[in-house]
Design an enzyme around this catalytic site. Structure first.
Site, PDB file in Angstrom:
ATOM      1  N   GLU A  64       2.170  -7.269   4.091  1.00 43.26           N
ATOM      2  CA  GLU A  64       2.909  -8.361   3.449  1.00 43.26           C
ATOM      3  C   GLU A  64       3.356  -9.402   4.461  1.00 43.26           C
ATOM      4  OE1 GLU A  64       5.891  -6.517   0.912  1.00 43.26           O
ATOM      5  OE2 GLU A  64       4.315  -5.864  -0.467  1.00 43.26           O
ATOM      6  N   GLU A 121      -6.719  -2.618  -0.518  1.00 46.03           N
ATOM      7  CA  GLU A 121      -8.155  -2.490  -0.803  1.00 46.03           C
ATOM      8  C   GLU A 121      -8.956  -3.537  -0.042  1.00 46.03           C
ATOM      9  OE1 GLU A 121      -5.638  -2.592  -2.857  1.00 46.03           O
ATOM     10  OE2 GLU A 121      -5.940  -1.357  -4.639  1.00 46.03           O
TER      11      GLU A 121
HETATM   12  N1  THU Z   1      -1.095  -4.321  -3.763  1.00 42.25           N
HETATM   13  C1  THU Z   1      -2.169  -3.694  -3.207  1.00 42.25           C
HETATM   14  O1  THU Z   1      -2.188  -3.407  -2.004  1.00 42.25           O
HETATM   15  N2  THU Z   1      -3.218  -3.427  -4.007  1.00 42.25           N
HETATM   16  C2  THU Z   1      -3.306  -3.722  -5.325  1.00 42.25           C
HETATM   17  O2  THU Z   1      -4.338  -3.499  -5.943  1.00 42.25           O
HETATM   18  C3  THU Z   1      -2.148  -4.300  -6.013  1.00 42.25           C
HETATM   19  C4  THU Z   1      -1.013  -4.680  -5.170  1.00 42.25           C
HETATM   20  C5  THU Z   1       0.040  -4.670  -2.910  1.00 42.25           C
HETATM   21  C6  THU Z   1       0.256  -6.150  -2.714  1.00 42.25           C
HETATM   22  C7  THU Z   1       1.732  -6.205  -2.394  1.00 42.25           C
HETATM   23  O3  THU Z   1       1.893  -5.961  -1.012  1.00 42.25           O
HETATM   24  C8  THU Z   1       2.316  -5.029  -3.165  1.00 42.25           C
HETATM   25  O4  THU Z   1       1.224  -4.174  -3.469  1.00 42.25           O
HETATM   26  C9  THU Z   1       3.020  -5.428  -4.461  1.00 42.25           C
HETATM   27  O5  THU Z   1       2.208  -6.192  -5.281  1.00 42.25           O
END
Ligand code: THU
Length: 160
Positions: A64, A75
């Site tokens: 993030e 992913e």
């Molecule tokens: N996130 C993922 O890593 N993969 C997904 O398929 C959906 C969301 C992450 C993005 C963000 O850091 C957190 O989860 C909340 O959305």
């Protein structure tokens, strides 16, 4: 006018123990990756592990950023790393897991739409399906036999 029905089929395992041993170990890598996620804003950690046809396992976690859209999902972190490090290898299987500090994640959590689109690029390129297993922090594990099953009616390069 006619209606067109589009459907996806998933296999659902009751828990980690029910998975075939190779997938249980791929999921163990994803859980390890998930715990290394950098997710101070959402407190939602995701791990992704990819098994390649050269037997390598490549993992990633969500990263993030204070400028929220600059972050990246687990992913895509994993699949772009795989594409960068082993450009000739085919992607056989992916294991995904997500956990939240705010709630219990005990149902399978599927990859987001943007990640499905990103994974689809590689499945189309290699002309071989990618098996995708996904879960929360515990509980049932869902399996899709391919990415196209998770993202039917996809936007792909042949239209360009
Ligand atoms: N996130 C993922 O890593 N993969 C997904 O398929 C959906 C969301 C992450 C993005 C963000 O850091 C957190 O989860 C909340 O959305």
């Amino acid at each position: 006018m006619k209606e067109v029905k589009i459907e996806s089929i998933l296999q659902v395992y009751n828990d980690l123990e029910e998975l075939p041993p190779d997938i249980r170990s791929l999921m163990a890598s994803a859980i390890e990756a998930r715990e290394q996620a950098y997710a101070p804003y959402s407190n939602f950690k995701v791990g992704a592990s990819i098994l390649l046809d050269n037997n390598e396992v490549v993992s990633g976690s969500n990263q993030e950023n204070a400028s929220y859209p600059s972050g990246l999902c687990a992913e895509r972190t994993a699949i772009y790393y795989a594409g960068a490090k082993y450009p000739k290898a085919k992607i056989l299987k992916m294991a995904l897991t997500a956990s939240s500090q705010n709630k219990v994640t005990d149902k399978p959590i599927p990859p987001c739409g943007a990640c499905r689109q990103a994974i689809a690029e590689y499945e189309l390129k290699q002309e071989q399906p990618i098996e995708i297993y996904f879960m929360g922090a515990k509980g049932k594990v869902a399996k899709s036999n391919s990415l196209s099953n998770l993202l039917p009616f996809i936007f792909e390069s042949s239209v360009l």
